[in-house]
Design a protein around this motif. Sequence first.
Motif, PDB file in Angstrom:
ATOM      1  N   THR A  58       0.831  -1.208   0.000  1.00 29.91           N
ATOM      2  CA  THR A  58       0.000   0.000   0.000  1.00 29.91           C
ATOM      3  C   THR A  58       0.865   1.257   0.000  1.00 29.91           C
ATOM      4  OG1 THR A  58      -1.743  -1.143   1.241  1.00 29.91           O
ATOM      5  CG2 THR A  58      -1.838   1.259   1.186  1.00 29.91           C
ATOM      6  N   VAL A  59       1.820   1.326   0.908  1.00 27.25           N
ATOM      7  CA  VAL A  59       2.692   2.499   0.982  1.00 27.25           C
ATOM      8  C   VAL A  59       3.598   2.572  -0.246  1.00 27.25           C
ATOM      9  CG1 VAL A  59       4.511   3.648   2.314  1.00 27.25           C
ATOM     10  CG2 VAL A  59       2.628   2.502   3.500  1.00 27.25           C
ATOM     11  N   GLY A  60       4.135   1.428  -0.669  1.00 28.44           N
ATOM     12  CA  GLY A  60       5.023   1.410  -1.830  1.00 28.44           C
ATOM     13  C   GLY A  60       4.335   1.850  -3.103  1.00 28.44           C
ATOM     14  N   LEU A  61       3.133   1.327  -3.335  1.00 30.12           N
ATOM     15  CA  LEU A  61       2.386   1.723  -4.531  1.00 30.12           C
ATOM     16  C   LEU A  61       2.040   3.211  -4.491  1.00 30.12           C
ATOM     17  CD1 LEU A  61      -0.030  -1.315  -5.030  1.00 30.12           C
ATOM     18  CD2 LEU A  61       1.686  -0.486  -6.653  1.00 30.12           C
ATOM     19  N   THR A  62       1.648   3.693  -3.319  1.00 28.22           N
ATOM     20  CA  THR A  62       1.292   5.108  -3.189  1.00 28.22           C
ATOM     21  C   THR A  62       2.479   6.005  -3.526  1.00 28.22           C
ATOM     22  OG1 THR A  62      -0.357   4.638  -1.482  1.00 28.22           O
ATOM     23  CG2 THR A  62       0.467   6.898  -1.615  1.00 28.22           C
ATOM     24  N   VAL A  63       3.616   5.729  -2.898  1.00 30.15           N
ATOM     25  CA  VAL A  63       4.816   6.532  -3.146  1.00 30.15           C
ATOM     26  C   VAL A  63       5.261   6.403  -4.603  1.00 30.15           C
ATOM     27  CG1 VAL A  63       7.274   6.751  -2.594  1.00 30.15           C
ATOM     28  CG2 VAL A  63       5.600   6.474  -0.761  1.00 30.15           C
ATOM     29  N   GLY A  64       5.199   5.198  -5.141  1.00 27.78           N
ATOM     30  CA  GLY A  64       5.621   4.982  -6.519  1.00 27.78           C
ATOM     31  C   GLY A  64       4.747   5.702  -7.520  1.00 27.78           C
ATOM     32  N   VAL A  65       3.441   5.610  -7.348  1.00 27.47           N
ATOM     33  CA  VAL A  65       2.512   6.254  -8.285  1.00 27.47           C
ATOM     34  C   VAL A  65       2.635   7.775  -8.215  1.00 27.47           C
ATOM     35  CG1 VAL A  65       0.067   6.682  -8.770  1.00 27.47           C
ATOM     36  CG2 VAL A  65       0.871   4.345  -8.334  1.00 27.47           C
ATOM     37  N   VAL A  66       2.737   8.329  -7.010  1.00 24.50           N
ATOM     38  CA  VAL A  66       2.870   9.781  -6.866  1.00 24.50           C
ATOM     39  C   VAL A  66       4.183  10.269  -7.473  1.00 24.50           C
ATOM     40  CG1 VAL A  66       3.127  11.667  -5.210  1.00 24.50           C
ATOM     41  CG2 VAL A  66       1.389   9.915  -4.840  1.00 24.50           C
ATOM     42  N   THR A  67       5.264   9.552  -7.219  1.00 23.54           N
ATOM     43  CA  THR A  67       6.562   9.919  -7.790  1.00 23.54           C
ATOM     44  C   THR A  67       6.519   9.887  -9.312  1.00 23.54           C
ATOM     45  OG1 THR A  67       7.723   9.018  -5.857  1.00 23.54           O
ATOM     46  CG2 THR A  67       9.018   9.349  -7.858  1.00 23.54           C
ATOM     47  N   ALA A  68       5.936   8.829  -9.856  1.00 25.51           N
ATOM     48  CA  ALA A  68       5.834   8.704 -11.313  1.00 25.51           C
ATOM     49  C   ALA A  68       4.948   9.793 -11.904  1.00 25.51           C
ATOM     50  CB  ALA A  68       5.283   7.322 -11.670  1.00 25.51           C
ATOM     51  N   GLY A  69       3.830  10.085 -11.221  1.00 26.78           N
ATOM     52  CA  GLY A  69       2.933  11.125 -11.720  1.00 26.78           C
ATOM     53  C   GLY A  69       3.593  12.489 -11.770  1.00 26.78           C
ATOM     54  N   LEU A  70       4.333  12.829 -10.728  1.00 28.29           N
ATOM     55  CA  LEU A  70       5.041  14.114 -10.709  1.00 28.29           C
ATOM     56  C   LEU A  70       6.141  14.154 -11.770  1.00 28.29           C
ATOM     57  CD1 LEU A  70       5.311  14.666  -6.856  1.00 28.29           C
ATOM     58  CD2 LEU A  70       4.042  16.116  -8.456  1.00 28.29           C
ATOM     59  N   TYR A  71       6.837  13.042 -11.943  1.00 25.41           N
ATOM     60  CA  TYR A  71       7.908  12.989 -12.953  1.00 25.41           C
ATOM     61  C   TYR A  71       7.344  13.172 -14.363  1.00 25.41           C
ATOM     62  CZ  TYR A  71      11.506  11.115 -16.015  1.00 25.41           C
ATOM     63  OH  TYR A  71      12.415  10.952 -17.046  1.00 25.41           O
ATOM     64  N   LEU A  72       6.265  12.459 -14.659  1.00 27.79           N
ATOM     65  CA  LEU A  72       5.660  12.571 -15.990  1.00 27.79           C
ATOM     66  C   LEU A  72       5.118  13.978 -16.232  1.00 27.79           C
ATOM     67  CD1 LEU A  72       3.784   9.145 -16.176  1.00 27.79           C
ATOM     68  CD2 LEU A  72       5.857   9.822 -17.405  1.00 27.79           C
ATOM     69  N   ALA A  73       4.510  14.565 -15.205  1.00 22.79           N
ATOM     70  CA  ALA A  73       3.997  15.927 -15.345  1.00 22.79           C
ATOM     71  C   ALA A  73       5.131  16.911 -15.621  1.00 22.79           C
ATOM     72  CB  ALA A  73       3.246  16.338 -14.075  1.00 22.79           C
ATOM     73  N   GLN A  74       6.262  16.713 -14.971  1.00 26.59           N
ATOM     74  CA  GLN A  74       7.406  17.599 -15.177  1.00 26.59           C
ATOM     75  C   GLN A  74       7.965  17.469 -16.589  1.00 26.59           C
ATOM     76  OE1 GLN A  74      10.904  16.880 -12.686  1.00 26.59           O
ATOM     77  NE2 GLN A  74      11.035  19.088 -12.315  1.00 26.59           N
ATOM     78  N   GLN A  75       7.893  16.254 -17.140  1.00 27.27           N
ATOM     79  CA  GLN A  75       8.380  16.055 -18.508  1.00 27.27           C
ATOM     80  C   GLN A  75       7.507  16.777 -19.525  1.00 27.27           C
ATOM     81  OE1 GLN A  75      11.429  14.531 -18.829  1.00 27.27           O
ATOM     82  NE2 GLN A  75      11.145  14.649 -16.604  1.00 27.27           N
ATOM     83  N   VAL A  76       6.220  16.922 -19.208  1.00 26.27           N
ATOM     84  CA  VAL A  76       5.303  17.615 -20.114  1.00 26.27           C
ATOM     85  C   VAL A  76       5.521  19.118 -20.037  1.00 26.27           C
ATOM     86  CG1 VAL A  76       2.875  18.073 -20.651  1.00 26.27           C
ATOM     87  CG2 VAL A  76       3.602  15.774 -19.972  1.00 26.27           C
ATOM     88  N   HIS A  77       5.421  19.676 -18.828  1.00 26.72           N
ATOM     89  CA  HIS A  77       5.622  21.132 -18.654  1.00 26.72           C
ATOM     90  C   HIS A  77       5.726  21.432 -17.167  1.00 26.72           C
ATOM     91  CE1 HIS A  77       5.115  25.479 -19.049  1.00 26.72           C
ATOM     92  NE2 HIS A  77       5.360  25.324 -20.343  1.00 26.72           N
TER      93      HIS A  77
END
Length: 318
Positions: A58-77
């Motif tokens: 639960t904690v791992g998936l949460t941290v992983g998904v949030v980290t990935a979401g922020l990274y992908l958003a940063q790649q866009v703009h």
Amino acid sequence: MVVLAVILAVLLDWILGDPYHWPHPVKWMGNYISFCLRYRAKRPVTAYLFGGLLWVTTVGLTVGVVTAGLYLAQQVHVVLYWVVWIYLAYASLAGRSLAVEAVKVYRTLQEGSLEDARYQVSMIVGRDTTSLNREEIAKATIETVAENTSDGVIGPLLCLFLGGPVLAMGYKAVNTLDSMVGYRTEKYRYIGFVSAKMDDLANLLPARLTWGCLVLASHMLQLDGRSALRIGWRDRYQHASPNSAFSEAVVAGALGIRLGGAHVYHGELIDKPTIGDRLRAVVPQDILTTVSLLYMSTTVALLLGLLSYISLNMIGVI
């Protein structure tokens, strides 16, 4: 930019709260935990292991998904990155939703039937509410608001300053696990063991920070600040959790009431220590005063966080 983002997140929480029809990360965490709980461990050892695995995933998936979401958003703009950052920060805070639910209980106590009030308070507490009287309903609401001032608002605020939405959402996952399985009842004693212990660890600092913010808030609201400090210190460990009584003790002292005692959870009677001195009976108005303490202590924590972050940034620490 972090300072502005945190301020905007707090303002969004105060203005919008958590609309029921909006998607919310904590709902997704809860759905995942509920899905996993379909598995029934038959032996204590298996239940311990399953509970540990539930916590890690639960904690791992949460941290992983949030980290990935922020990274992908940063790649866009960069603008999209900060929009996602602020949304996740806002979603980690639960101040207004907590206040709204508490006020619903207050209004039901004032205008509705006892059965309606019992149902309303059951929406925000884990205990059995079917036999509570009006004073016990008010006490249950006050205890919930006091305890969640720490893990629902000031704890996430601290995490946002220390590690942004990744840390804040990881912290919310820890809290959500504890709220769903961290009970000392027969049903959850083994499966919830890891979640309960990790929640205790995660809230050591937030609970103590909340203690100080609530003491300051009680003075600022012209409540009994001396008693808030005295009872807050005396009864800060009057709870099975090493953290929960920190905020409840300050609120009990500021209001001159007694909290805690025995309650029924999932069909089992759990005998808890009492917190505070019973100088008078608890009344529904105390719910509104506790909500005021919630908002004022949040303001104090926000100002302390902003000052600390700016100061550390100026001297080059962050």
